[in-house]
Design a protein around this motif. Structure first.
Motif, PDB file in Angstrom:
ATOM      1  N   LEU A  68       0.973  -1.060  -0.100  1.00  0.00           N
ATOM      2  CA  LEU A  68      -0.093  -0.128  -0.157  1.00  0.00           C
ATOM      3  C   LEU A  68       0.794   1.381  -0.034  1.00  0.00           C
ATOM      4  CD1 LEU A  68      -2.646  -1.026   2.709  1.00  0.00           C
ATOM      5  CD2 LEU A  68      -2.792  -1.384   0.272  1.00  0.00           C
ATOM      6  N   SER A  69       2.213   1.122   0.090  1.00  0.00           N
ATOM      7  CA  SER A  69       2.959   2.209   0.363  1.00  0.00           C
ATOM      8  C   SER A  69       2.759   3.400  -0.840  1.00  0.00           C
ATOM      9  CB  SER A  69       4.431   1.779   0.297  1.00  0.00           C
ATOM     10  OG  SER A  69       4.889   1.378  -0.744  1.00  0.00           O
ATOM     11  N   ARG A  70       2.873   2.984  -2.050  1.00  0.00           N
ATOM     12  CA  ARG A  70       2.677   4.277  -2.980  1.00  0.00           C
ATOM     13  C   ARG A  70       1.426   4.831  -2.994  1.00  0.00           C
ATOM     14  NH1 ARG A  70       3.703   2.540  -8.637  1.00  0.00           N
ATOM     15  NH2 ARG A  70       3.578   4.534  -9.237  1.00  0.00           N
ATOM     16  N   ALA A  71       0.291   3.919  -2.703  1.00  0.00           N
ATOM     17  CA  ALA A  71      -0.990   4.464  -2.515  1.00  0.00           C
ATOM     18  C   ALA A  71      -1.317   5.435  -1.451  1.00  0.00           C
ATOM     19  CB  ALA A  71      -2.146   3.409  -2.272  1.00  0.00           C
ATOM     20  N   LYS A  72      -0.512   4.981  -0.381  1.00  0.00           N
ATOM     21  CA  LYS A  72      -0.727   5.825   0.795  1.00  0.00           C
ATOM     22  C   LYS A  72      -0.062   7.303   0.904  1.00  0.00           C
ATOM     23  CE  LYS A  72      -1.107   2.755   4.833  1.00  0.00           C
ATOM     24  NZ  LYS A  72      -0.308   1.849   5.670  1.00  0.00           N
ATOM     25  N   ALA A  73       1.089   7.267  -0.156  1.00  0.00           N
ATOM     26  CA  ALA A  73       1.795   8.439  -0.351  1.00  0.00           C
ATOM     27  C   ALA A  73       1.144   9.329  -1.415  1.00  0.00           C
ATOM     28  CB  ALA A  73       3.344   8.244  -0.559  1.00  0.00           C
ATOM     29  N   ALA A  74       0.230   8.935  -2.111  1.00  0.00           N
ATOM     30  CA  ALA A  74      -0.469   9.680  -3.283  1.00  0.00           C
ATOM     31  C   ALA A  74      -1.344  11.027  -2.711  1.00  0.00           C
ATOM     32  CB  ALA A  74      -1.421   8.700  -3.870  1.00  0.00           C
ATOM     33  N   PRO A  75      -1.416  11.767  -3.361  1.00  0.00           N
ATOM     34  CA  PRO A  75      -2.011  13.184  -3.035  1.00  0.00           C
ATOM     35  C   PRO A  75      -3.395  12.829  -2.589  1.00  0.00           C
ATOM     36  CG  PRO A  75      -1.147  13.430  -5.182  1.00  0.00           C
ATOM     37  CD  PRO A  75      -0.802  11.760  -4.776  1.00  0.00           C
ATOM     38  N   GLY A  76      -3.545  13.379  -1.240  1.00  0.00           N
ATOM     39  CA  GLY A  76      -5.023  13.649  -0.707  1.00  0.00           C
ATOM     40  C   GLY A  76      -5.441  12.118   0.045  1.00  0.00           C
ATOM     41  N   VAL A  77      -4.709  11.395   0.097  1.00  0.00           N
ATOM     42  CA  VAL A  77      -5.367  10.040   0.689  1.00  0.00           C
ATOM     43  C   VAL A  77      -5.289  10.137   2.075  1.00  0.00           C
ATOM     44  CG1 VAL A  77      -4.523   7.493   1.029  1.00  0.00           C
ATOM     45  CG2 VAL A  77      -4.328   8.395  -1.460  1.00  0.00           C
ATOM     46  N   ILE A  78      -6.343   9.793   2.788  1.00  0.00           N
ATOM     47  CA  ILE A  78      -6.614   9.849   4.028  1.00  0.00           C
ATOM     48  C   ILE A  78      -6.377   8.558   4.819  1.00  0.00           C
ATOM     49  CG2 ILE A  78      -8.115  10.438   5.976  1.00  0.00           C
ATOM     50  CD1 ILE A  78      -9.372  12.167   3.516  1.00  0.00           C
ATOM     51  N   ALA A  79      -6.906   7.296   4.235  1.00  0.00           N
ATOM     52  CA  ALA A  79      -6.740   6.079   4.747  1.00  0.00           C
ATOM     53  C   ALA A  79      -6.841   4.950   3.768  1.00  0.00           C
ATOM     54  CB  ALA A  79      -7.810   5.705   5.982  1.00  0.00           C
ATOM     55  N   ILE A  80      -6.436   3.829   4.174  1.00  0.00           N
ATOM     56  CA  ILE A  80      -6.790   2.609   3.300  1.00  0.00           C
ATOM     57  C   ILE A  80      -7.406   1.547   3.993  1.00  0.00           C
ATOM     58  CG2 ILE A  80      -6.249   0.947   1.682  1.00  0.00           C
ATOM     59  CD1 ILE A  80      -3.921   3.094   0.680  1.00  0.00           C
ATOM     60  N   VAL A  81      -8.585   1.023   4.104  1.00  0.00           N
ATOM     61  CA  VAL A  81      -8.809  -0.011   4.587  1.00  0.00           C
ATOM     62  C   VAL A  81      -8.906  -1.352   3.857  1.00  0.00           C
ATOM     63  CG1 VAL A  81     -10.969  -1.026   5.947  1.00  0.00           C
ATOM     64  CG2 VAL A  81     -10.565   1.393   6.075  1.00  0.00           C
ATOM     65  N   TYR A 108     -14.155 -13.039  -8.405  1.00  0.00           N
ATOM     66  CA  TYR A 108     -13.480 -11.984  -8.959  1.00  0.00           C
ATOM     67  C   TYR A 108     -14.302 -10.638  -8.661  1.00  0.00           C
ATOM     68  CZ  TYR A 108     -11.607  -9.353 -12.848  1.00  0.00           C
ATOM     69  OH  TYR A 108     -10.796  -8.590 -13.814  1.00  0.00           O
ATOM     70  N   HIS A 109     -13.539  -9.488  -8.490  1.00  0.00           N
ATOM     71  CA  HIS A 109     -13.867  -8.338  -7.991  1.00  0.00           C
ATOM     72  C   HIS A 109     -14.522  -8.162  -6.667  1.00  0.00           C
ATOM     73  CE1 HIS A 109     -13.756  -5.786 -12.023  1.00  0.00           C
ATOM     74  NE2 HIS A 109     -12.583  -5.856 -11.751  1.00  0.00           N
ATOM     75  N   GLN A 110     -14.172  -9.189  -5.880  1.00  0.00           N
ATOM     76  CA  GLN A 110     -14.675  -9.070  -4.402  1.00  0.00           C
ATOM     77  C   GLN A 110     -13.759  -8.067  -4.037  1.00  0.00           C
ATOM     78  OE1 GLN A 110     -13.540 -12.541  -2.130  1.00  0.00           O
ATOM     79  NE2 GLN A 110     -15.171 -12.127  -0.735  1.00  0.00           N
ATOM     80  N   ALA A 111     -14.395  -7.001  -3.323  1.00  0.00           N
ATOM     81  CA  ALA A 111     -13.656  -5.736  -2.833  1.00  0.00           C
ATOM     82  C   ALA A 111     -12.476  -6.556  -1.836  1.00  0.00           C
ATOM     83  CB  ALA A 111     -14.624  -4.956  -1.863  1.00  0.00           C
ATOM     84  N   VAL A 112     -11.255  -5.875  -2.033  1.00  0.00           N
ATOM     85  CA  VAL A 112     -10.195  -6.194  -1.106  1.00  0.00           C
ATOM     86  C   VAL A 112      -9.456  -5.018  -0.475  1.00  0.00           C
ATOM     87  CG1 VAL A 112      -9.416  -8.323  -2.367  1.00  0.00           C
ATOM     88  CG2 VAL A 112      -8.408  -5.815  -3.097  1.00  0.00           C
ATOM     89  N   ALA A 113      -9.903  -3.768  -0.929  1.00  0.00           N
ATOM     90  CA  ALA A 113      -9.483  -2.398  -0.182  1.00  0.00           C
ATOM     91  C   ALA A 113     -10.570  -1.461  -0.643  1.00  0.00           C
ATOM     92  CB  ALA A 113      -8.060  -2.259  -0.649  1.00  0.00           C
ATOM     93  N   VAL A 114     -10.472  -0.453   0.254  1.00  0.00           N
ATOM     94  CA  VAL A 114     -11.182   0.879  -0.190  1.00  0.00           C
ATOM     95  C   VAL A 114     -10.161   1.960   0.125  1.00  0.00           C
ATOM     96  CG1 VAL A 114     -12.189   1.132   2.125  1.00  0.00           C
ATOM     97  CG2 VAL A 114     -13.165   2.421   0.243  1.00  0.00           C
ATOM     98  N   VAL A 115      -9.920   2.950  -0.665  1.00  0.00           N
ATOM     99  CA  VAL A 115      -9.141   3.964  -0.861  1.00  0.00           C
ATOM    100  C   VAL A 115      -9.675   5.208  -0.264  1.00  0.00           C
ATOM    101  CG1 VAL A 115      -7.310   5.462  -1.770  1.00  0.00           C
ATOM    102  CG2 VAL A 115      -7.458   2.812  -2.178  1.00  0.00           C
ATOM    103  N   VAL A 116      -9.604   5.741   0.735  1.00  0.00           N
ATOM    104  CA  VAL A 116     -10.300   7.305   1.178  1.00  0.00           C
ATOM    105  C   VAL A 116      -9.298   8.242   0.952  1.00  0.00           C
ATOM    106  CG1 VAL A 116     -11.529   8.081   2.979  1.00  0.00           C
ATOM    107  CG2 VAL A 116     -11.729   5.955   2.726  1.00  0.00           C
ATOM    108  N   ALA A 117      -9.973   9.307   0.287  1.00  0.00           N
ATOM    109  CA  ALA A 117      -9.146  10.511  -0.180  1.00  0.00           C
ATOM    110  C   ALA A 117      -9.967  11.635  -0.097  1.00  0.00           C
ATOM    111  CB  ALA A 117      -8.602  10.321  -1.435  1.00  0.00           C
ATOM    112  N   GLU A 118      -9.313  12.951  -0.236  1.00  0.00           N
ATOM    113  CA  GLU A 118     -10.047  13.891  -0.098  1.00  0.00           C
ATOM    114  C   GLU A 118     -11.064  14.328  -1.112  1.00  0.00           C
ATOM    115  OE1 GLU A 118     -10.215  16.272   2.225  1.00  0.00           O
ATOM    116  OE2 GLU A 118      -8.551  15.563   3.574  1.00  0.00           O
ATOM    117  N   THR A 119     -10.973  13.900  -2.318  1.00  0.00           N
ATOM    118  CA  THR A 119     -11.649  13.945  -3.334  1.00  0.00           C
ATOM    119  C   THR A 119     -11.731  12.631  -4.296  1.00  0.00           C
ATOM    120  OG1 THR A 119     -10.048  14.221  -5.249  1.00  0.00           O
ATOM    121  CG2 THR A 119     -10.454  16.163  -4.082  1.00  0.00           C
TER     122      THR A 119
END
Ligand code: MOS
Length: 734
Positions: A68-81, A108-119
């Motif tokens: 998750l490291s790159r996603a976490k560092a992306a602009p606006g990201v608040i949390a990843i569950v 297939y396409h079962q949710a494995v994460a939700v990325v929460v960001a400002e927009t």
């Protein structure tokens, strides 16, 4: 209120408001954009963040690692569950696969994460940076391959996998005229306009979810179970729903992930499931293989009828009950039905508009057409000859009302059925081969407990509150009509508030049971309110009349609002049912007629006319009922000609998972549609004497099209959808 004896005359029978073609009272809110759908602005959820769902890229196996490291560092990201940090999640009553997968993957396409960001855009962008490595294992994705190993599924209540009456095989073997044919229906998607969408806000350990859901009480319970909360800490609000078709009967990933995302982000979060995820992440109508055998005497009497259906599902999933109508629709002394369930690792199969009967009628009603032809009997007449006024598996149970033959005959008359050539391929109009087809329509009427609260204020205004939902069906309007009729006020004096778990529990929207049951719950509450009003005004409630905003008895009368002059009057009750559904089989009936043309060179199919005749109890509002039926007919056209989730049998997913690849009819595909409602009141169904209509309208349509295509071309297609490639090689010479 207990409803356990047939309805007698009651205030609804005045039909001052009920039974009138009334435009939707929620229409102006919707057409002016002021109806607040789940994903829109809500006053208690300010400054929301946005969640974007990451779906599994494999159908079966495990997550080996997740970076998750790159996603976490992306602009606006608040949390990843993910399942790693979500905490322990329980399982709801109505879910088969987990709504947040990992490390095990179920489909297939079962949710494995939700990325929460400002927009929304930031969340979507960061979601692409979530890196998941999978270890895939071999799955089963092919219904035909799984058919031999398919097992007898457990029964549910009075829906058992197998039924037998008499000696089916003996009677079939000795029948002078026989049909033994196999039909297939594909996996289908609900494809409703509004995606699954939710907004979650926490106050301490209390959760509010604005969500798009058909069944508030079921889903509130499942949210609580999934998140490990007491049920009273969960509030669901779902006042407007942009279509459901059964896809929103249950808790889905958007709601769970909005709640988990909001907890992690410590602020409100909205999640709208992205359209390309919907087809594999959520539920669908499962494909079926159906074998139908019918044996008859030369006079056209059915002596043996057998219907077997195979479908697939995930472990713990249920079969598609495609044999249901065959247990009830036609007479015949020797009978058998059987359902078998193959374990498949495709996404979860579940209810879609008229589960069971919709695909079941697609097969049975072609079989009836084929049989009529073998017998040399007109298909309308063949069905009439095999009518039954009792449940053919339980002959001591009559139908409460059954006007199948009337629907057929009236429809034939109105449609000009006598102009049809019995021999296929005989009618030509320029480049078009023209044909007509007919099919019966059938769907059961289900009785479900349903509650409501009604309030009366000093101005004589009536407010109804119930957790009933309006999925585009017209619930607001028929509930307002019911309260207006009961309290003797014009429609404008009624306010209806729906879809909130803080309101009394209703039947909800499903299985075409919403209209009859929810209005009956409102009826029950209004009976109580009438008693309270009468008492307050010093009237005898038994002979008080509620008309034109006045309550009167003998030569005395008072304005209704006077009963609430020193404070609001409130009454709450629910309708509960006794045994009338056991002693009397309650079903709805209809007939579908279609005329279409098939281009002799290209096999292009153009529908020319459609007619549905329905007998479905009292029609509470002919305008909303007609809308339900023409919508259902349109969906039946989709089922006949277009809709198919294409299965990738190697990797185990639906390939055409967006609205570009999954085709549904558009306006240009649909010709003039006509509907007729027979005069019917059903005193067994409820004090409203109404039944369901929204699913009756789809059942049989596709077969009527298939039969019309046969009548036009002489080509019998038994595999839906009937696409041009299935016709082209067999077309008669141009
Ligand atoms: Mo219906 S398929 O029960 O919404």
């Amino acid at each position: 209120m207990k409803f356990d004896t047939p309805a007698t005359t009651n205030p609804i029978d005045q039909l001052k408001v009920i039974g009138h073609a009334t435009s939707r009272i929620d229409g102006p809110l919707k057409t002016t954009g002021r109806a607040t759908y789940a994903y829109e602005w809500h006053d208690r959820a300010t400054n929301p963040a946005y969640g974007y769902i990451v779906g599994s890229a494999i159908a079966k196996g495990r997550i080996a690692s997740m970076d998750l490291s790159r996603a976490k560092a992306a602009p606006g990201v608040i949390a990843i569950v993910t399942s790693e940090n979500a905490g322990k999640l329980g399982k709801g009553n109505y879910n088969t696969a987990k709504l947040l997968g990992g490390p095990e993957i179920d489909h297939y396409h079962q949710a494995v994460a939700v990325v929460v960001a400002e927009t929304f855009e930031q969340a979507r962008s960061a979601a692409q940076l979530v890196k998941v490595d999978y270890t895939a294992t071999k799955g089963s994705f092919d219904l035909w391959a799984g058919r031999d190993g398919a097992a007898k599924p457990p029964g549910r209540g009075d829906n058992q996998p197998d039924t037998t009456v008499g000696d089916f095989s003996g009677a079939f073997a000795s029948a002078p005229v026989q049909l033994d044919a196999t039909y297939t229906t594909p996996d289908q998607a609900h494809a409703m306009m509004e995606p699954h969408a939710s907004m979650a806000a926490w106050e301490g350990d209390k959760l509010t979810l604005w969500t798009s859901n058909q069944m508030i009480a079921w889903t509130t319970g499942d949210v609580a179970k999934t998140l490990g909360l007491p049920k009273e800490n969960v509030r669901l609000i779902s006042p407007f729903i942009g279509g459901g078709f059964g896809g929103k009967l249950f808790l889905r990933a958007d709601a769970v992930l909005a709640a988990l995302g909001a907890r992690a982000a410590n602020r409100p979060v909205k999640v709208a499931m992205q359209r390309p995820l919907m087809f594999n992440n959520t539920t669908h109508r499962p494909a079926t293989i159906q074998r139908i055998r019918i044996g008859a005497n030369r006079d056209g009497k059915i002596t043996a009828i057998g219907h077997e259906s195979w479908s697939g599902n995930l472990p713990e999933g249920r079969p598609e009950t495609a044999v249901n109508q065959t247990r009830l629709l036609y007479a015949g002394e020797n009978r058998m039905t059987a359902m078998r369930l193959a374990m498949l690792d495709l996404p979860e199969g579940n209810a879609m508009r008229a589960p069971g009967e919709a695909p079941g009628m697609m097969a049975l009603e072609i079989a009836m057409d084929e049989m009529a032809e073998r017998l040399g009997i007109d298909p309308v007449e063949f069905r009439a000859r095999n009518d039954t006024q009792v449940d053919p598996e339980h002959p001591n149970r009559p139908f409460s009302q059954r006007q199948l033959v009337e629907c057929m005959r009236i429809g034939a008359e109105r449609f000009g059925w006598s102009k049809r050539h019995a021999e296929p391929g005989k009618q030509r109009d320029g480049r078009w081969l023209v044909g007509m087809g007919v099919a019966a329509a059938f769907r059961n009427n289900l009785l479900m407990k349903s509650g409501a609260r009604v309030r009366l204020d000093g101005q004589g205004r009536v407010t109804v509150e119930t957790d009933m939902t309006d999925i585009g069906t017209g619930s607001y309007t028929i509930i307002a009509q019911t309260a207006a009729e009961m309290m003797g006020v014009p429609l404008e004096k009624v306010v209806v508030r729906l879809g909130d778990s803080s309101f009394p529990v209703s039947a909800g929207s499903g299985g075409q049971f919403g209209a009859n049951n929810s209005t009956s719950g409102v009826y029950a509450a209004c009976v109580k309110l009438r008693e309270a009003v009468a008492q307050k005004l010093g009237f005898n409630s038994a002979d008080a009349a509620f008309v034109d905003g006045q309550v009167s008895s003998g030569n005395r009368s008072a304005p209704l609002g006077q009963a609430a002059s020193d404070g609001e009057l409130t009454a709450e009750d629910s309708i509960e049912y006794g045994d009338l559904a056991k002693t009397h089989q309650q079903s709805t009936f209809g007939a579908h007629f279609v005329e279409l043309g098939v281009d002799v060179a290209t096999a292009e199919i153009r529908i020319r006319r459609m007619l549905a005749v329905c007998a479905a109890g009292r029609i509470l509002n002919p305008k909303t009922a007609r809308s339900q039926v023409i919508g259902a007919m349109t969906m039946g056209v989709g089922a006949a000609l277009m809709e198919e989730l294409a299965v990738d049998k190697r990797s185990g997913f639906f390939v055409n998972h967006d609205l570009a690849g999954y085709e549904v009819p558009v306006h240009a595909d649909i010709p003039h549609q006509d509907t007729i409602f027979l005069d019917e009141t059903d005193p067994m169904s409820s004090p409203m004497k109404a039944k369901g209509i929204a699913e009756l309208g789809i059942c049989g349509v596709a077969a009527a099209l298939a039969n019309a295509i046969y009548n036009a071309t002489g080509i019998r297609v038994r595999d839906y959808p009937i696409t041009l490639d299935k016709l082209l090689d067999h077309m008669p010479d141009a």
